[in-house]
Design a protein around this motif. Structure first.
Motif, mmCIF file in Angstrom:
data_model
loop_
_atom_site.group_PDB
_atom_site.id
_atom_site.type_symbol
_atom_site.label_atom_id
_atom_site.label_comp_id
_atom_site.label_asym_id
_atom_site.label_seq_id
_atom_site.Cartn_x
_atom_site.Cartn_y
_atom_site.Cartn_z
ATOM 1 N N ASN A 10 0.788 -1.235 0.000
ATOM 2 C CA ASN A 10 0.000 0.000 0.000
ATOM 3 C C ASN A 10 0.827 1.296 0.000
ATOM 4 O OD1 ASN A 10 0.948 0.213 2.624
ATOM 5 N ND2 ASN A 10 -0.926 -0.560 3.537
ATOM 6 N N ASN A 11 2.133 1.201 0.060
ATOM 7 C CA ASN A 11 3.016 2.378 0.070
ATOM 8 C C ASN A 11 2.667 3.367 1.181
ATOM 9 O OD1 ASN A 11 4.544 1.531 -2.217
ATOM 10 N ND2 ASN A 11 2.887 2.232 -3.528
ATOM 11 N N ASP A 12 2.177 2.866 2.301
ATOM 12 C CA ASP A 12 1.792 3.702 3.421
ATOM 13 C C ASP A 12 3.007 3.949 4.315
ATOM 14 O OD1 ASP A 12 0.086 5.035 5.307
ATOM 15 O OD2 ASP A 12 0.061 3.185 6.491
ATOM 16 N N PHE A 13 3.369 5.214 4.502
ATOM 17 C CA PHE A 13 4.551 5.543 5.293
ATOM 18 C C PHE A 13 4.409 5.087 6.738
ATOM 19 C CE2 PHE A 13 7.438 8.198 7.761
ATOM 20 C CZ PHE A 13 8.621 7.980 7.062
ATOM 21 N N ASP A 14 3.217 5.233 7.304
ATOM 22 C CA ASP A 14 3.012 4.787 8.683
ATOM 23 C C ASP A 14 3.232 3.280 8.812
ATOM 24 O OD1 ASP A 14 2.428 7.394 9.332
ATOM 25 O OD2 ASP A 14 0.512 6.940 10.282
ATOM 26 N N ALA A 15 2.822 2.522 7.822
ATOM 27 C CA ALA A 15 3.039 1.070 7.841
ATOM 28 C C ALA A 15 4.531 0.758 7.773
ATOM 29 C CB ALA A 15 2.295 0.403 6.689
ATOM 30 N N LEU A 16 5.260 1.495 6.957
ATOM 31 C CA LEU A 16 6.715 1.336 6.875
ATOM 32 C C LEU A 16 7.352 1.651 8.223
ATOM 33 C CD1 LEU A 16 9.476 1.083 5.466
ATOM 34 C CD2 LEU A 16 9.166 3.446 4.671
ATOM 35 N N TRP A 17 6.971 2.766 8.810
ATOM 36 C CA TRP A 17 7.537 3.174 10.089
ATOM 37 C C TRP A 17 7.266 2.127 11.161
ATOM 38 C CZ3 TRP A 17 6.813 4.475 15.164
ATOM 39 C CH2 TRP A 17 7.777 5.292 15.756
ATOM 40 N N GLN A 18 6.037 1.628 11.198
ATOM 41 C CA GLN A 18 5.668 0.615 12.187
ATOM 42 C C GLN A 18 6.455 -0.674 11.977
ATOM 43 O OE1 GLN A 18 3.476 0.989 14.883
ATOM 44 N NE2 GLN A 18 4.324 -0.971 15.497
ATOM 45 N N SER A 19 6.705 -1.049 10.731
ATOM 46 C CA SER A 19 7.494 -2.253 10.450
ATOM 47 C C SER A 19 8.906 -2.137 11.008
ATOM 48 C CB SER A 19 7.571 -2.508 8.938
ATOM 49 O OG SER A 19 6.335 -2.902 8.423
ATOM 50 N N ILE A 20 9.524 -0.984 10.799
ATOM 51 C CA ILE A 20 10.877 -0.764 11.320
ATOM 52 C C ILE A 20 10.845 -0.721 12.851
ATOM 53 C CG2 ILE A 20 12.876 0.807 11.379
ATOM 54 C CD1 ILE A 20 12.476 -0.560 8.646
ATOM 55 N N TYR A 21 9.875 -0.046 13.406
ATOM 56 C CA TYR A 21 9.717 0.035 14.861
ATOM 57 C C TYR A 21 9.599 -1.361 15.467
ATOM 58 C CZ TYR A 21 7.580 1.336 19.358
ATOM 59 O OH TYR A 21 7.290 1.476 20.693
ATOM 60 N N ASP A 22 8.721 -2.179 14.907
ATOM 61 C CA ASP A 22 8.477 -3.522 15.449
ATOM 62 C C ASP A 22 9.731 -4.397 15.406
ATOM 63 O OD1 ASP A 22 5.843 -2.851 15.954
ATOM 64 O OD2 ASP A 22 5.033 -3.965 14.251
ATOM 65 N N VAL A 23 10.409 -4.410 14.273
ATOM 66 C CA VAL A 23 11.588 -5.271 14.159
ATOM 67 C C VAL A 23 12.718 -4.753 15.041
ATOM 68 C CG1 VAL A 23 12.788 -4.262 12.145
ATOM 69 C CG2 VAL A 23 12.868 -6.706 12.535
ATOM 70 N N LEU A 24 12.823 -3.454 15.175
ATOM 71 C CA LEU A 24 13.859 -2.894 16.040
ATOM 72 C C LEU A 24 13.588 -3.233 17.504
ATOM 73 C CD1 LEU A 24 16.431 -1.266 16.216
ATOM 74 C CD2 LEU A 24 15.043 0.799 16.285
ATOM 75 N N GLN A 25 12.341 -3.195 17.886
ATOM 76 C CA GLN A 25 11.987 -3.542 19.260
ATOM 77 C C GLN A 25 12.402 -4.974 19.581
ATOM 78 O OE1 GLN A 25 7.820 -3.116 20.155
ATOM 79 N NE2 GLN A 25 8.134 -3.456 22.318
ATOM 80 N N VAL A 26 12.086 -5.929 18.731
ATOM 81 C CA VAL A 26 12.464 -7.313 19.020
ATOM 82 C C VAL A 26 13.962 -7.530 18.878
ATOM 83 C CG1 VAL A 26 10.184 -8.292 18.555
ATOM 84 C CG2 VAL A 26 11.838 -8.156 16.710
ATOM 85 N N ALA A 27 14.619 -6.751 18.030
ATOM 86 C CA ALA A 27 16.073 -6.862 17.894
ATOM 87 C C ALA A 27 16.780 -6.397 19.157
ATOM 88 C CB ALA A 27 16.561 -6.064 16.690
ATOM 89 N N THR A 28 16.268 -5.359 19.796
ATOM 90 C CA THR A 28 16.922 -4.868 21.009
ATOM 91 C C THR A 28 16.806 -5.864 22.155
ATOM 92 O OG1 THR A 28 14.967 -3.616 21.709
ATOM 93 C CG2 THR A 28 16.636 -2.434 20.415
ATOM 94 N N TYR A 29 15.854 -6.766 22.069
ATOM 95 C CA TYR A 29 15.721 -7.829 23.080
ATOM 96 C C TYR A 29 16.399 -9.124 22.644
ATOM 97 C CZ TYR A 29 12.400 -4.815 25.423
ATOM 98 O OH TYR A 29 11.821 -3.761 26.061
ATOM 99 N N GLY A 30 17.068 -9.105 21.500
ATOM 100 C CA GLY A 30 17.801 -10.270 21.041
ATOM 101 C C GLY A 30 16.939 -11.356 20.431
ATOM 102 N N ILE A 31 15.678 -11.052 20.142
ATOM 103 C CA ILE A 31 14.773 -12.044 19.560
ATOM 104 C C ILE A 31 15.093 -12.271 18.084
ATOM 105 C CG2 ILE A 31 12.346 -12.556 19.039
ATOM 106 C CD1 ILE A 31 11.703 -10.926 21.645
ATOM 107 N N VAL A 32 15.483 -11.227 17.403
ATOM 108 C CA VAL A 32 16.000 -11.357 16.037
ATOM 109 C C VAL A 32 17.435 -10.864 16.044
ATOM 110 C CG1 VAL A 32 13.756 -11.147 14.888
ATOM 111 C CG2 VAL A 32 15.136 -9.117 15.242
ATOM 112 N N ASP A 33 18.224 -11.363 15.130
ATOM 113 C CA ASP A 33 19.651 -11.066 15.097
ATOM 114 C C ASP A 33 19.934 -9.853 14.225
ATOM 115 O OD1 ASP A 33 22.338 -11.447 15.681
ATOM 116 O OD2 ASP A 33 22.647 -12.725 13.920
ATOM 117 N N MET A 34 20.410 -8.795 14.864
ATOM 118 C CA MET A 34 20.863 -7.605 14.146
ATOM 119 C C MET A 34 22.157 -7.138 14.800
ATOM 120 S SD MET A 34 17.409 -5.309 13.532
ATOM 121 C CE MET A 34 18.292 -3.923 12.797
#
Length: 79
Positions: A26-50
């Motif tokens: 949908n090219n929705d900027f809010d959806a993009l922002w939320q996607s980055i927010y969500d993955v960053l949140q789990v990355a900071t807890y070590g759930i995903v590897d970054m």
């Protein structure tokens, strides 16, 4: 940075690659922002590897672009 530049930058980040990429249909900027927010949140807890530099890049992007969102202008980035 304007919204077009922000989208381009986000799409080039590893955080986006491993995110849900909610903006893909949908090219929705809010959806993009939320996607980055969500993955960053789990990355900071070590759930995903970054790597730390990837986390730092995504965090800087979130902070720089938050004002461009409609829904997330007041969202606290607490992680």
């Amino acid at each position: 940075m304007n919204k077009e530049e922000a989208i381009k930058q986000a799409h080039e980040m590893y955080a986006y690659d491993i995110s849900e990429q909610a903006d893909a249909d949908n090219n929705d900027f809010d959806a993009l922002w939320q996607s980055i927010y969500d993955v960053l949140q789990v990355a900071t807890y070590g759930i995903v590897d970054m790597e730390q530099d990837e986390i730092d890049e995504a965090m800087a992007w979130l902070k720089q672009t938050q004002a461009m969102t409609e829904k997330y202008k007041e969202t606290e980035i607490w992680f």
